[in-house]
Design an enzyme around this catalytic site. Structure first.
Site, mmCIF file in Angstrom:
data_model
loop_
_atom_site.group_PDB
_atom_site.id
_atom_site.type_symbol
_atom_site.label_atom_id
_atom_site.label_comp_id
_atom_site.label_asym_id
_atom_site.label_seq_id
_atom_site.Cartn_x
_atom_site.Cartn_y
_atom_site.Cartn_z
ATOM 1 N N ASP A 224 0.824 -1.204 0.000
ATOM 2 C CA ASP A 224 0.000 0.000 0.000
ATOM 3 C C ASP A 224 0.853 1.247 0.000
ATOM 4 O O ASP A 224 2.064 1.207 -0.157
ATOM 5 C CB ASP A 224 -1.057 -0.027 1.109
ATOM 6 C CG ASP A 224 -0.502 -0.585 2.388
ATOM 7 O OD1 ASP A 224 0.629 -0.225 2.716
ATOM 8 O OD2 ASP A 224 -1.186 -1.396 3.036
ATOM 9 N N LYS B 14 -4.971 3.343 -1.586
ATOM 10 C CA LYS B 14 -6.034 4.166 -2.171
ATOM 11 C C LYS B 14 -5.816 4.266 -3.682
ATOM 12 O O LYS B 14 -4.747 4.622 -4.151
ATOM 13 C CB LYS B 14 -6.002 5.548 -1.539
ATOM 14 C CG LYS B 14 -7.353 6.186 -1.494
ATOM 15 C CD LYS B 14 -7.379 7.372 -0.559
ATOM 16 C CE LYS B 14 -8.273 7.088 0.632
ATOM 17 N NZ LYS B 14 -8.271 8.143 1.613
ATOM 18 N N MET C 159 -0.897 8.920 12.646
ATOM 19 C CA MET C 159 -2.084 9.362 11.901
ATOM 20 C C MET C 159 -2.719 10.605 12.521
ATOM 21 O O MET C 159 -3.940 10.725 12.553
ATOM 22 C CB MET C 159 -3.122 8.227 11.831
ATOM 23 C CG MET C 159 -2.639 7.056 11.000
ATOM 24 S SD MET C 159 -3.778 5.672 10.990
ATOM 25 C CE MET C 159 -3.224 4.736 12.394
HETATM 26 N N1 SAH Z 1 2.313 0.122 10.771
HETATM 27 C C1 SAH Z 1 2.878 1.449 10.636
HETATM 28 C C2 SAH Z 1 1.881 2.520 10.967
HETATM 29 C C3 SAH Z 1 0.740 2.594 10.029
HETATM 30 S S1 SAH Z 1 -0.352 3.879 10.411
HETATM 31 C C4 SAH Z 1 4.115 1.567 11.523
HETATM 32 O O1 SAH Z 1 4.382 0.691 12.338
HETATM 33 O O2 SAH Z 1 4.841 2.551 11.365
HETATM 34 C C5 SAH Z 1 0.182 5.144 9.356
HETATM 35 C C6 SAH Z 1 0.858 6.240 10.134
HETATM 36 O O3 SAH Z 1 2.188 5.866 10.434
HETATM 37 C C7 SAH Z 1 1.007 7.534 9.401
HETATM 38 O O4 SAH Z 1 -0.190 8.285 9.456
HETATM 39 C C8 SAH Z 1 2.109 8.198 10.190
HETATM 40 O O5 SAH Z 1 1.626 8.697 11.397
HETATM 41 C C9 SAH Z 1 2.984 7.021 10.504
HETATM 42 N N2 SAH Z 1 4.092 6.894 9.546
HETATM 43 C C10 SAH Z 1 4.355 5.847 8.742
HETATM 44 N N3 SAH Z 1 5.477 6.060 8.038
HETATM 45 C C11 SAH Z 1 5.944 7.259 8.407
HETATM 46 C C12 SAH Z 1 7.081 8.042 8.051
HETATM 47 N N4 SAH Z 1 7.953 7.608 7.156
HETATM 48 N N5 SAH Z 1 7.259 9.237 8.655
HETATM 49 C C13 SAH Z 1 6.378 9.675 9.566
HETATM 50 N N6 SAH Z 1 5.293 8.977 9.942
HETATM 51 C C14 SAH Z 1 5.069 7.788 9.378
#
Ligand code: SAH
Length: 469
Positions: free
Chosen positions: A253, A275, A388
């Site tokens: 995704d 999306k 998020m």
């Molecule tokens: N499973 C993922 C989180 C998914 S939810 C994890 O463990 O990181 C999606 C959220 O993760 C985004 O809205 C943001 O808040 C965060 N996120 C994911 N990648 C990111 C990045 N490279 N920099 C900042 N925030 C990130």
């Protein structure tokens, strides 16, 4: 080829090591690991021998240089003394007795050189540069180490158990070759690597019976639920990389960046489940159904997720479906966004002067309202990482203040963390919404709330896009 690679059987043979320092200890240890008996000639033994000398039945210390008589019955000689003259003397003795000899750091005196070794016993890989560049040898070793799972030797052991049986059951040489190729590329190996030997053995027996009867079996595939980390491809784990290289099809995704997709086996089919331009997002149900169907077709399905699959990633929901359908799966953790962003922004999530706890929450709203346990979040000496939360940043910052937090409490927004485009916006609860709006962040972004954020000023090491105020 400058030298002939051979594997020397040293079991219960004598090896002489000259020297008491770290290089000698390393040679003695290797010889012991290969089953040899070792006699070490050195006035004294250094600290590196402490662990080696724990096998008193197999290793003896002789506190002097060897004489000709000492080399009787010796199979190999290692001259590893810090003193070149001692090594030269050892070398002369060995030469006179016609015993193959290795002298550290002196290739021109060596009958044989020591390779860099990747040990997955019984699989052993030796890398030689014929003494020209041991450092290059070590670099190649490091690359091979990352490619072969630590448990690789178990595959050879497992397969070794069945070798005779297969030879009896499948008569033709070609038939056996096809059978072994099928086994070594198939789910049996995955099970062994995952430590599920009993399952692997059962599967093996079924495969063997089918092959012996000449029946082509269709097989169930497997799903790999893999965390790809926050964006920097270098943060992918060895295990993730190996499974990415094995996959037949990948479902990914939005959060999985191009750099990471580039690591997936080139021939693998790519299916985007984020999306779509039509704003239709494949629902969890649809994704679950797709995983089941693809695995039932016999494919190795890689479900690749940003960060860690079990942290705000719905990974659990997807594999529940697999468990229900009896599809084998494995889960590989990834560096979650909070950890990756904190590291790359130079913000330790805990620190003895600032925070003894760190909480990960989601700022995702339900029906347009941010729903957080504020009392738990406004505690002192605690860092809060909000996933998020970018689109509700103003509301979240206000929520903290409304529940008693100091408006001057520092906040960092890390946008595109660990990626080349990373931006860090620093402010406090009162002004962070305005500051990050001015920075026109694109997301994904994580919020880090707490006094640890102050450390960014001195510990921020990754210069990309820091907007400290
Ligand atoms: N499973 C993922 C989180 C998914 S939810 C994890 O463990 O990181 C999606 C959220 O993760 C985004 O809205 C943001 O808040 C965060 N996120 C994911 N990648 C990111 C990045 N490279 N920099 C900042 N925030 C990130």
């Amino acid at each position: 080829m400058d030298q002939l690679p051979v594997f020397f059987d040293l079991k219960d043979r004598w090896v002489a090591v000259i020297g008491g320092g770290p290089q000698a200890a390393r040679r003695a240890e290797l010889a012991l690991r290969a089953g040899a008996r070792v006699r070490v000639f050195a006035a004294t033994l250094g600290g590196d021998f402490e662990t080696v000398i724990r096998h008193p039945d197999r290793i003896a210390h002789v506190p002097r240089l060897p004489a000709a008589a000492d080399l009787e019955g010796v199979t190999l000689v290692f001259c590893a003394d810090g003193d070149k003259a001692c090594n030269a003397a050892g070398r002369d003795l060995a030469k006179a007795a016609r015993i193959p000899c290795n002298v550290v750091d002196t290739p021109e005196w060596c009958d044989f050189t020591m390779p860099s070794i990747v040990d997955r016993s019984p699989v052993v890989i030796a890398i030689s540069t014929a003494g020209t560049s041991p450092i290059l040898g070590r670099m190649i070793k490091a690359r091979i180490e990352t490619m072969l799972p630590a448990a690789y030797g178990r595959i050879a052991q497992f397969v070794g158990r069945f070798r005779r049986k297969v030879t009896v059951a499948i008569k033709s040489f070609d038939g056996r070759r096809h059978f072994w190729e099928r086994i070594l590329e198939g789910p049996v190996v995955d099970r062994v690597l995952a430590g599920r030997d009993a399952e692997a053995a059962a599967e093996f027996e079924v495969e063997l019976a089918a092959a012996a009867a000449g029946i082509a079996r269709s097989r169930t595939g497997e799903v790999y639920l893999v965390g790809a980390g926050p964006g920097d491809p270098d943060l992918v784990t060895f295990k993730a990389l190996r499974l990415m290289q094995r996959a037949d099809v990948v479902l990914y995704d939005r959060l999985v960046g191009d750099g990471i997709l580039g690591l997936v086996r080139r021939e693998a089919e790519r299916i985007y489940v984020g999306k779509l331009p039509t704003e239709h997002t494949a629902s969890q149900d649809e994704i679950g159904a797709m995983l089941v169907r693809l695995a039932q077709e016999g494919k190795r399905v890689l479900r690749l997720k940003g960060g860690d699959p079990f942290l705000f990633g719905r990974g659990g929901e997807e594999i529940e479906r697999l468990a229900g359908a009896g599809i084998p799966f494995q889960v590989v953790p990834g560096v979650t966004a909070a950890l990756g962003c904190a590291a790359y922004a130079g913000i330790p999530l805990t620190h003895r002067d600032h925070a003894g706890a760190c909480v990960f929450v989601t700022g995702h709203s339900r029906e347009g309202k941010v729903d957080l346990d504020w009392t738990a979040l406004v505690r002192p000496r605690q860092t809060v990482a909000v996933y998020m939360g970018l689109s509700h940043l103003a509301e979240i910052a206000r929520g903290f203040v409304d529940h008693g937090a100091d408006p001057a409490l520092p906040v960092a927004v890390v946008d595109g963390g660990t990626r080349p485009e990373q931006q860090v916006v620093i402010g406090n609860l009162a002004d962070i919404a305005q500051r990050s709006e001015a920075a026109a962040l694109k997301g994904p972004a994580i919020l880090i709330v707490g006094t640890v954020v102050r450390l960014h000023e001195t510990l921020g090491w990754n210069a990309t896009g820091s907007q400290t105020s």
